[in-house]
Design a protein around this motif. Structure first.
Motif, PDB file in Angstrom:
ATOM      1  N   ARG A 288       5.161 -11.294   0.554  1.00 52.45           N
ATOM      2  CA  ARG A 288       5.505 -12.716   0.097  1.00 52.45           C
ATOM      3  C   ARG A 288       4.139 -13.796   0.743  1.00 52.45           C
ATOM      4  O   ARG A 288       4.199 -14.687   0.130  1.00 52.45           O
ATOM      5  CB  ARG A 288       6.896 -13.176   0.702  1.00 52.45           C
ATOM      6  CG  ARG A 288       7.773 -12.617  -0.490  1.00 52.45           C
ATOM      7  CD  ARG A 288       9.336 -13.335  -0.172  1.00 52.45           C
ATOM      8  NE  ARG A 288      10.280 -12.994  -1.237  1.00 52.45           N
ATOM      9  CZ  ARG A 288      11.285 -12.189  -1.150  1.00 52.45           C
ATOM     10  NH1 ARG A 288      11.797 -12.359   0.041  1.00 52.45           N
ATOM     11  NH2 ARG A 288      12.181 -11.911  -2.371  1.00 52.45           N
ATOM     12  N   SER A 289       3.655 -13.171   1.777  1.00 57.12           N
ATOM     13  CA  SER A 289       2.709 -14.056   2.162  1.00 57.12           C
ATOM     14  C   SER A 289       1.337 -13.996   1.388  1.00 57.12           C
ATOM     15  O   SER A 289       0.516 -14.624   1.844  1.00 57.12           O
ATOM     16  CB  SER A 289       2.477 -13.892   3.976  1.00 57.12           C
ATOM     17  OG  SER A 289       1.961 -12.494   4.112  1.00 57.12           O
ATOM     18  N   TRP A 290       1.179 -12.868   0.644  1.00 58.47           N
ATOM     19  CA  TRP A 290       0.151 -12.587   0.042  1.00 58.47           C
ATOM     20  C   TRP A 290      -0.093 -13.469  -1.301  1.00 58.47           C
ATOM     21  O   TRP A 290       0.870 -14.344  -1.875  1.00 58.47           O
ATOM     22  CB  TRP A 290       0.229 -11.186  -0.710  1.00 58.47           C
ATOM     23  CG  TRP A 290       0.113 -10.104   0.336  1.00 58.47           C
ATOM     24  CD1 TRP A 290       0.210 -10.225   1.845  1.00 58.47           C
ATOM     25  CD2 TRP A 290      -0.116  -8.623  -0.062  1.00 58.47           C
ATOM     26  NE1 TRP A 290       0.055  -8.819   2.297  1.00 58.47           N
ATOM     27  CE2 TRP A 290      -0.149  -7.908   1.246  1.00 58.47           C
ATOM     28  CE3 TRP A 290      -0.645  -7.922  -0.944  1.00 58.47           C
ATOM     29  CZ2 TRP A 290      -0.453  -6.588   1.373  1.00 58.47           C
ATOM     30  CZ3 TRP A 290      -0.999  -6.699  -1.106  1.00 58.47           C
ATOM     31  CH2 TRP A 290      -1.070  -5.977   0.383  1.00 58.47           C
ATOM     32  N   SER A 291      -1.212 -13.570  -1.823  1.00 59.70           N
ATOM     33  CA  SER A 291      -1.430 -14.399  -3.124  1.00 59.70           C
ATOM     34  C   SER A 291      -1.261 -13.406  -4.124  1.00 59.70           C
ATOM     35  O   SER A 291      -0.973 -12.283  -3.923  1.00 59.70           O
ATOM     36  CB  SER A 291      -2.976 -14.672  -3.237  1.00 59.70           C
ATOM     37  OG  SER A 291      -3.809 -13.575  -3.600  1.00 59.70           O
ATOM     38  N   GLY A 292      -0.814 -14.027  -5.352  1.00 61.31           N
ATOM     39  CA  GLY A 292      -0.661 -13.247  -6.570  1.00 61.31           C
ATOM     40  C   GLY A 292      -1.653 -12.301  -6.838  1.00 61.31           C
ATOM     41  O   GLY A 292      -1.634 -11.203  -7.253  1.00 61.31           O
ATOM     42  N   GLU A 293      -2.959 -12.718  -6.613  1.00 60.88           N
ATOM     43  CA  GLU A 293      -4.218 -12.091  -7.027  1.00 60.88           C
ATOM     44  C   GLU A 293      -4.392 -10.635  -5.997  1.00 60.88           C
ATOM     45  O   GLU A 293      -4.525  -9.631  -6.662  1.00 60.88           O
ATOM     46  CB  GLU A 293      -5.413 -12.723  -6.812  1.00 60.88           C
ATOM     47  CG  GLU A 293      -6.598 -11.927  -7.036  1.00 60.88           C
ATOM     48  CD  GLU A 293      -7.859 -12.872  -6.736  1.00 60.88           C
ATOM     49  OE1 GLU A 293      -9.182 -12.398  -7.215  1.00 60.88           O
ATOM     50  OE2 GLU A 293      -7.872 -14.187  -6.412  1.00 60.88           O
ATOM     51  N   GLN A 294      -3.718 -11.079  -4.821  1.00 63.45           N
ATOM     52  CA  GLN A 294      -3.686  -9.625  -3.837  1.00 63.45           C
ATOM     53  C   GLN A 294      -2.685  -8.861  -4.259  1.00 63.45           C
ATOM     54  O   GLN A 294      -2.854  -7.585  -4.297  1.00 63.45           O
ATOM     55  CB  GLN A 294      -3.514 -10.124  -2.443  1.00 63.45           C
ATOM     56  CG  GLN A 294      -4.690 -10.697  -2.042  1.00 63.45           C
ATOM     57  CD  GLN A 294      -4.109 -11.375  -0.407  1.00 63.45           C
ATOM     58  OE1 GLN A 294      -3.263 -12.260  -0.462  1.00 63.45           O
ATOM     59  NE2 GLN A 294      -4.897 -10.867   0.794  1.00 63.45           N
ATOM     60  N   ALA A 295      -1.613  -9.205  -4.838  1.00 67.90           N
ATOM     61  CA  ALA A 295      -0.256  -8.400  -5.299  1.00 67.90           C
ATOM     62  C   ALA A 295      -0.805  -7.652  -6.509  1.00 67.90           C
ATOM     63  O   ALA A 295      -0.356  -6.448  -6.533  1.00 67.90           O
ATOM     64  CB  ALA A 295       0.904  -9.272  -5.586  1.00 67.90           C
ATOM     65  N   LEU A 296      -1.433  -8.417  -7.293  1.00 61.89           N
ATOM     66  CA  LEU A 296      -1.952  -7.611  -8.652  1.00 61.89           C
ATOM     67  C   LEU A 296      -2.847  -6.495  -8.323  1.00 61.89           C
ATOM     68  O   LEU A 296      -2.901  -5.366  -8.887  1.00 61.89           O
ATOM     69  CB  LEU A 296      -2.481  -8.553  -9.412  1.00 61.89           C
ATOM     70  CG  LEU A 296      -2.788  -7.993 -11.000  1.00 61.89           C
ATOM     71  CD1 LEU A 296      -1.557  -7.672 -11.709  1.00 61.89           C
ATOM     72  CD2 LEU A 296      -3.634  -9.103 -11.798  1.00 61.89           C
ATOM     73  N   ALA A 297      -3.775  -6.764  -7.379  1.00 57.42           N
ATOM     74  CA  ALA A 297      -4.855  -5.643  -7.000  1.00 57.42           C
ATOM     75  C   ALA A 297      -4.120  -4.291  -6.418  1.00 57.42           C
ATOM     76  O   ALA A 297      -4.573  -3.464  -6.858  1.00 57.42           O
ATOM     77  CB  ALA A 297      -5.876  -6.427  -5.909  1.00 57.42           C
ATOM     78  N   GLU A 298      -2.972  -4.715  -5.478  1.00 57.35           N
ATOM     79  CA  GLU A 298      -2.388  -3.498  -5.104  1.00 57.35           C
ATOM     80  C   GLU A 298      -1.654  -2.634  -6.184  1.00 57.35           C
ATOM     81  O   GLU A 298      -1.635  -1.495  -6.225  1.00 57.35           O
ATOM     82  CB  GLU A 298      -1.416  -4.192  -3.902  1.00 57.35           C
ATOM     83  CG  GLU A 298      -0.588  -2.940  -3.361  1.00 57.35           C
ATOM     84  CD  GLU A 298      -0.042  -3.412  -2.241  1.00 57.35           C
ATOM     85  OE1 GLU A 298       0.091  -2.675  -0.937  1.00 57.35           O
ATOM     86  OE2 GLU A 298       0.932  -4.311  -2.376  1.00 57.35           O
ATOM     87  N   PHE A 299      -1.007  -3.560  -7.024  1.00 58.64           N
ATOM     88  CA  PHE A 299      -0.304  -2.932  -8.124  1.00 58.64           C
ATOM     89  C   PHE A 299      -1.364  -1.949  -9.001  1.00 58.64           C
ATOM     90  O   PHE A 299      -1.162  -1.016  -9.284  1.00 58.64           O
ATOM     91  CB  PHE A 299       0.180  -3.781  -9.178  1.00 58.64           C
ATOM     92  CG  PHE A 299       0.860  -3.582 -10.320  1.00 58.64           C
ATOM     93  CD1 PHE A 299       1.982  -2.929 -10.385  1.00 58.64           C
ATOM     94  CD2 PHE A 299       0.082  -3.727 -11.500  1.00 58.64           C
ATOM     95  CE1 PHE A 299       2.665  -2.368 -11.485  1.00 58.64           C
ATOM     96  CE2 PHE A 299       0.594  -3.186 -12.848  1.00 58.64           C
ATOM     97  CZ  PHE A 299       2.037  -2.584 -12.606  1.00 58.64           C
ATOM     98  N   HIS A 300      -2.498  -2.615  -9.204  1.00 58.10           N
ATOM     99  CA  HIS A 300      -3.555  -1.763  -9.947  1.00 58.10           C
ATOM    100  C   HIS A 300      -3.748  -0.327  -9.009  1.00 58.10           C
ATOM    101  O   HIS A 300      -3.873   0.604  -9.647  1.00 58.10           O
ATOM    102  CB  HIS A 300      -4.721  -2.616 -10.114  1.00 58.10           C
ATOM    103  CG  HIS A 300      -5.924  -1.695 -10.690  1.00 58.10           C
ATOM    104  ND1 HIS A 300      -5.938  -1.464 -12.060  1.00 58.10           N
ATOM    105  CD2 HIS A 300      -7.075  -1.138 -10.085  1.00 58.10           C
ATOM    106  CE1 HIS A 300      -7.026  -0.803 -12.472  1.00 58.10           C
ATOM    107  NE2 HIS A 300      -7.721  -0.590 -11.408  1.00 58.10           N
ATOM    108  N   THR A 301      -4.163  -0.675  -8.062  1.00 61.71           N
ATOM    109  CA  THR A 301      -4.613   0.610  -7.219  1.00 61.71           C
ATOM    110  C   THR A 301      -3.514   1.619  -7.144  1.00 61.71           C
ATOM    111  O   THR A 301      -3.753   2.772  -7.427  1.00 61.71           O
ATOM    112  CB  THR A 301      -4.874   0.294  -5.576  1.00 61.71           C
ATOM    113  OG1 THR A 301      -5.824  -0.809  -5.768  1.00 61.71           O
ATOM    114  CG2 THR A 301      -5.263   1.363  -4.711  1.00 61.71           C
ATOM    115  N   VAL A 302      -2.247   1.038  -6.962  1.00 60.97           N
ATOM    116  CA  VAL A 302      -1.167   2.193  -6.760  1.00 60.97           C
ATOM    117  C   VAL A 302      -0.685   2.735  -8.113  1.00 60.97           C
ATOM    118  O   VAL A 302      -0.667   3.894  -8.159  1.00 60.97           O
ATOM    119  CB  VAL A 302       0.001   1.513  -6.120  1.00 60.97           C
ATOM    120  CG1 VAL A 302       1.237   2.226  -5.964  1.00 60.97           C
ATOM    121  CG2 VAL A 302      -0.281   1.182  -4.661  1.00 60.97           C
ATOM    122  N   THR A 303      -0.623   1.935  -8.956  1.00 59.89           N
ATOM    123  CA  THR A 303      -0.108   2.706 -10.233  1.00 59.89           C
ATOM    124  C   THR A 303      -1.524   3.562 -10.993  1.00 59.89           C
ATOM    125  O   THR A 303      -1.234   4.435 -11.663  1.00 59.89           O
ATOM    126  CB  THR A 303       0.153   1.230 -11.475  1.00 59.89           C
ATOM    127  OG1 THR A 303      -1.042   0.527 -11.585  1.00 59.89           O
ATOM    128  CG2 THR A 303       1.386   0.533 -10.757  1.00 59.89           C
TER     129      THR A 303
END
Length: 270
Positions: free
Chosen positions: A86-101
């Motif tokens: 929750r302390s992350w930006s949306g951009e950071q969360a989306l980047a992690e989503f891309h990497t993991v998926t």
């Protein structure tokens, strides 16, 4: 669909989520959704956390503060995961989503018949990787719609993931009608679902058991007319049944009491 076609559908829905997320402002990532306590970003992070777990890397070590919207141990586990970002930006969360998926898709592409038949967790209990895939498509598409509604960016309503999810919800309706509502023998409930994902779903009670029938009778006990979006929202607990009826998002024709009881019991998928 065969195993790799199911992987295709999973990849398609994740790509749709990424395209939607690419254009979001930070305030949109933090916008509330129909899931109590969860933002758009929280929905995305939840999907990432599940796939990280499926890769054998569950997120542990973070505990979320107590929250009134958390009602059971599974909800608590989900809350720990989303709160950790929750302390992350949306951009950071989306980047992690891309990497993991991306890693998850690559792993699934490498599986052979035995790999898809290997033991795996599923929301319905122990199963195989093959059994898990429809649930992951379902969960991803439903949360995609949660995010899209919150930021007023409708989309992905005519995809294979949408069709698969709608099919899973429809398959649950005999249980809803027959077991949760239990109308008398001879009763027929018809869901007249309008666009998107339009179809008629007719369920008849015979010998105390509910079963789908191919052709809806012209004069069923009750007919519920609602959009595909409202059907999904009710089945997944995204809208209060009384509120949906009050707003005329569901039209009841025939036995009004039976119709209202069916709408009240439709939340079976979450």
């Amino acid at each position: 669909m065969n195993d790799q076609q199911m992987v295709d559908v999973l990849e398609e829905v994740w790509a749709s989520i990424e395209r939607m997320g690419d254009g979001l402002r930070e305030d949109e990532w933090k916008r509330s959704t129909e899931l109590p306590g969860w933002s758009v970003q929280d929905n995305l992070v939840h999907l990432t956390a599940i796939e990280a777990m499926s890769l054998g890397r569950p997120w542990t070590g973070h505990e979320a503060p107590e929250a009134t919207h958390v009602r059971n141990p599974i909800g608590q586990s989900n809350e720990h995961a989303v709160d950790s970002r929750r302390s992350w930006s949306g951009e950071q969360a989306l980047a992690e989503f891309h990497t993991v998926t991306r890693e998850r898709i690559d792993g699934l592409r490498a599986l052979d018949e035995d790999g898809f038949g290997a033991d795996s967790w599923t929301p319905a209990g122990p199963g195989t990787v093959r059994d898990l895939l429809p649930f992951r498509i379902f969960d991803s598409w439903v949360h995609e719609q949660d995010m899209r509604r919150a930021v007023d960016r409708p989309g992905d309503l005519d995809s294979r993931a949408a069709e698969l999810t709608m099919g899973m919800i429809v398959d649950a309706m005999p249980y809803v009608v027959g077991k949760k509502v239990a109308p008398p023998d001879g009763s027929t409930v018809v869901f007249s679902i309008t666009d998107p994902l339009a179809r008629d779903v007719a369920i008849t009670i015979v010998g105390g058991r509910a079963a789908r029938v191919e052709t809806a009778p012209p004069d069923p006990t009750v007919r519920l007319t609602l959009s595909g979006v409202t059907f999904e929202r009710l089945a997944c607990g995204r809208v209060d049944p009384a509120a949906a009826l009050q707003a005329h998002d569901v039209q009841v024709e025939g036995d009004d009491d039976l119709g209202r009881r069916v709408v009240a019991e439709m939340n079976y998928m979450f």
